[in-house]
Scaffold this motif. Sequence first.
Motif, PDB file in Angstrom:
ATOM      1  N   THR A  48      16.891  18.065  -2.536  1.00  0.00           N
ATOM      2  CA  THR A  48      17.194  19.099  -1.531  1.00  0.00           C
ATOM      3  C   THR A  48      18.487  19.837  -1.857  1.00  0.00           C
ATOM      4  OG1 THR A  48      18.332  17.535  -0.066  1.00  0.00           O
ATOM      5  CG2 THR A  48      15.950  17.851   0.295  1.00  0.00           C
ATOM      6  N   GLU A  76      12.777  17.615   5.715  1.00  0.00           N
ATOM      7  CA  GLU A  76      13.696  17.884   6.819  1.00  0.00           C
ATOM      8  C   GLU A  76      14.796  16.827   6.905  1.00  0.00           C
ATOM      9  OE1 GLU A  76      13.318  17.874  11.546  1.00  0.00           O
ATOM     10  OE2 GLU A  76      12.151  19.445  10.542  1.00  0.00           O
ATOM     11  N   TYR A  77      14.413  15.562   6.849  1.00  0.00           N
ATOM     12  CA  TYR A  77      15.398  14.494   6.982  1.00  0.00           C
ATOM     13  C   TYR A  77      16.419  14.551   5.843  1.00  0.00           C
ATOM     14  CZ  TYR A  77      17.615   9.975   7.316  1.00  0.00           C
ATOM     15  OH  TYR A  77      18.567   8.983   7.414  1.00  0.00           O
ATOM     16  N   SER A  79      17.277  16.980   3.832  1.00  0.00           N
ATOM     17  CA  SER A  79      18.159  18.154   3.796  1.00  0.00           C
ATOM     18  C   SER A  79      19.365  17.924   4.703  1.00  0.00           C
ATOM     19  CB  SER A  79      17.418  19.432   4.176  1.00  0.00           C
ATOM     20  OG  SER A  79      16.994  19.421   5.515  1.00  0.00           O
ATOM     21  N   GLY A  80      19.160  17.244   5.824  1.00  0.00           N
ATOM     22  CA  GLY A  80      20.280  16.899   6.688  1.00  0.00           C
ATOM     23  C   GLY A  80      21.138  15.796   6.102  1.00  0.00           C
ATOM     24  N   GLY A  83      23.377  17.046   3.451  1.00  0.00           N
ATOM     25  CA  GLY A  83      24.328  18.074   3.855  1.00  0.00           C
ATOM     26  C   GLY A  83      23.947  19.507   3.554  1.00  0.00           C
ATOM     27  N   GLY A  85      21.235  21.057   5.267  1.00  0.00           N
ATOM     28  CA  GLY A  85      20.320  21.483   6.323  1.00  0.00           C
ATOM     29  C   GLY A  85      20.537  22.908   6.781  1.00  0.00           C
ATOM     30  N   ASP A  86      21.798  23.326   6.922  1.00  0.00           N
ATOM     31  CA  ASP A  86      22.082  24.687   7.374  1.00  0.00           C
ATOM     32  C   ASP A  86      21.601  25.727   6.363  1.00  0.00           C
ATOM     33  OD1 ASP A  86      23.200  23.759   9.721  1.00  0.00           O
ATOM     34  OD2 ASP A  86      25.266  23.922   9.003  1.00  0.00           O
ATOM     35  N   ASP A  89      17.828  25.855   6.517  1.00  0.00           N
ATOM     36  CA  ASP A  89      17.419  26.615   7.703  1.00  0.00           C
ATOM     37  C   ASP A  89      17.590  28.116   7.472  1.00  0.00           C
ATOM     38  OD1 ASP A  89      16.801  24.267   9.034  1.00  0.00           O
ATOM     39  OD2 ASP A  89      18.681  24.231  10.185  1.00  0.00           O
ATOM     40  N   THR A  95      10.239  23.303   6.410  1.00  0.00           N
ATOM     41  CA  THR A  95      10.690  21.913   6.317  1.00  0.00           C
ATOM     42  C   THR A  95       9.542  21.008   6.717  1.00  0.00           C
ATOM     43  OG1 THR A  95      11.620  21.969   8.553  1.00  0.00           O
ATOM     44  CG2 THR A  95      13.131  22.440   6.726  1.00  0.00           C
ATOM     45  N   ASP A  97       8.292  17.160   7.972  1.00  0.00           N
ATOM     46  CA  ASP A  97       8.726  15.945   8.661  1.00  0.00           C
ATOM     47  C   ASP A  97       7.525  15.127   9.128  1.00  0.00           C
ATOM     48  OD1 ASP A  97       7.765  17.513  10.714  1.00  0.00           O
ATOM     49  OD2 ASP A  97       9.531  17.306  11.986  1.00  0.00           O
TER      50      ASP A  97
END
Length: 118
Positions: A48, A76-77, A79-80, A83, A85-86, A89, A95, A97
């Motif tokens: 990611t 999705e998980y 990417s968060g 670090g 995720g933003d 998005d 994404t 999940d």
Amino acid sequence: MTNAAIILLAGTDGHDSLGRVVNALEAAKEFAEADGDELELIFDGAGTTWVPELEDEDHDLHELYQSVRENAAVCEYCSGAFGVGDVVDDSGLVTLDDHDGHPSVRTLVDDGYEVITF
């Protein structure tokens, strides 16, 4: 007709990781260009972290990435957790999940996709 799911797990650290992302994108491009083939390109785990790099128009691989971007999705998980995720998005990429916040590899297999990891 071939269904291929290419999952990029390699992060952005090291020369070997650069080689893996190039090979993943080139393989994805080959499937994307073949008539009748279905392609899923999934950025998962440390993979990611490539999204911010490849979204940058000045990156050497941006054009290659753009050639397969419409087939791309991101865990999705992860990417968060990694670090980014933003940026993911903001990129507008889909994404996934499906299974506990991650893409469902089982669903890909059940749908007849050959799963290839880099």
